[in-house]
Enzyme design. Sequence first.
Site, PDB file in Angstrom:
ATOM      1  CB  CYS A  93      -1.061   0.076   1.131  1.00 50.62           C
ATOM      2  SG  CYS A  93      -2.434   0.957   0.936  1.00 50.62           S
ATOM      3  NE  ARG A 127      -8.900   5.241   3.817  1.00 45.80           N
ATOM      4  CZ  ARG A 127      -7.794   5.574   3.732  1.00 45.80           C
ATOM      5  NH1 ARG A 127      -7.639   6.889   3.361  1.00 45.80           N
ATOM      6  NH2 ARG A 127      -6.645   4.835   3.770  1.00 45.80           N
ATOM      7  CG  HIS A 190      -3.248  -3.561   4.357  1.00 44.67           C
ATOM      8  ND1 HIS A 190      -1.946  -2.883   4.685  1.00 44.67           N
ATOM      9  CD2 HIS A 190      -3.991  -2.189   3.827  1.00 44.67           C
ATOM     10  CE1 HIS A 190      -1.738  -1.520   4.271  1.00 44.67           C
ATOM     11  NE2 HIS A 190      -2.891  -1.444   3.672  1.00 44.67           N
TER      12      HIS A 190
HETATM   13  N1  GLN Z   1      -2.006   6.661   2.637  1.00 51.41           N
HETATM   14  C1  GLN Z   1      -2.225   6.002   1.585  1.00 51.41           C
HETATM   15  C2  GLN Z   1      -3.608   6.124   1.037  1.00 51.41           C
HETATM   16  O1  GLN Z   1      -4.560   6.221   1.575  1.00 51.41           O
HETATM   17  C3  GLN Z   1      -1.890   4.581   1.895  1.00 51.41           C
HETATM   18  C4  GLN Z   1      -2.663   3.915   2.993  1.00 51.41           C
HETATM   19  C5  GLN Z   1      -2.159   2.389   3.291  1.00 51.41           C
HETATM   20  O2  GLN Z   1      -0.911   2.206   3.315  1.00 51.41           O
HETATM   21  N2  GLN Z   1      -2.835   1.765   3.640  1.00 51.41           N
HETATM   22  O3  GLN Z   1      -4.037   5.531  -0.159  1.00 51.41           O
END
Ligand code: GLN
Length: 238
Positions: A93, A127, A190
Amino acid sequence: MELRIAHLYARFLNIYGDRGNIIALTQRAKWRNIDVTVSPIGLEQEADPEYFDLYFIGGGQDKQQQIIAQDLVKRAKQLKTAVDNGAAFLTICGGYQLLGHYYKPHEGEELKGISLIDAYTVAGNRRMIGNVMIKRSDGSTLVGFENHSGKTYLGKDVQPLGKVVVGNGNNGEDGAEGAQSGKVYGTYLHGSLLPKNPQFCDLLISQALSRRYSDVKLTPLDDALEIQAHKRALTLPA
Ligand code: GLN
């Protein structure tokens, strides 16, 4: 044999539990009597490009990415040398995003990446959160969990890690998830990724060891539990 792992920015990119990948790599190597050293590499800390077999960078919020981005760019030449020397990379990520050319977050400056992967990322207006299942070109599946607003777009010569079956993947638009270029892997998965995807964990271990050892063959392990967890995750909705 000995497996040398560099865990970059362990103190900063650690909010999504990606250190579970370090635990899986370590344990699956130890079960095969492979010695493992894990070296946390912090800001401005040396990481000898001739020494490490595998580099790991976990995910993090925009704030943590902003803290480490400049330091990572300072290492770009050394990390490219490490790739040329046959080291493997697993980046998750936020770590994955900074392996590309840049990451443009919602707020603040565009963060320059190190271009180990021909890709770029821009923050989206939603998101992408939920379970993910992808299918790789060899027909194997990977399961995990995504939580990102960043939308990553791959260059024309970069292979995705897999095609999205459940979830959003790189950007929720083109059906691609993650990226792979040689032994360099990036993914939004993840979970953490490796405990429920033992075959991919073993691929990484083999590819990392092949930097210094020839004809690496890992003895099979009893993966009944891991496979059971993988199969259960295959049934989960996005
Ligand atoms: N901050 C980045 C995003 O929101 C990566 C998030 C993450 O590592 N889960 O895309």
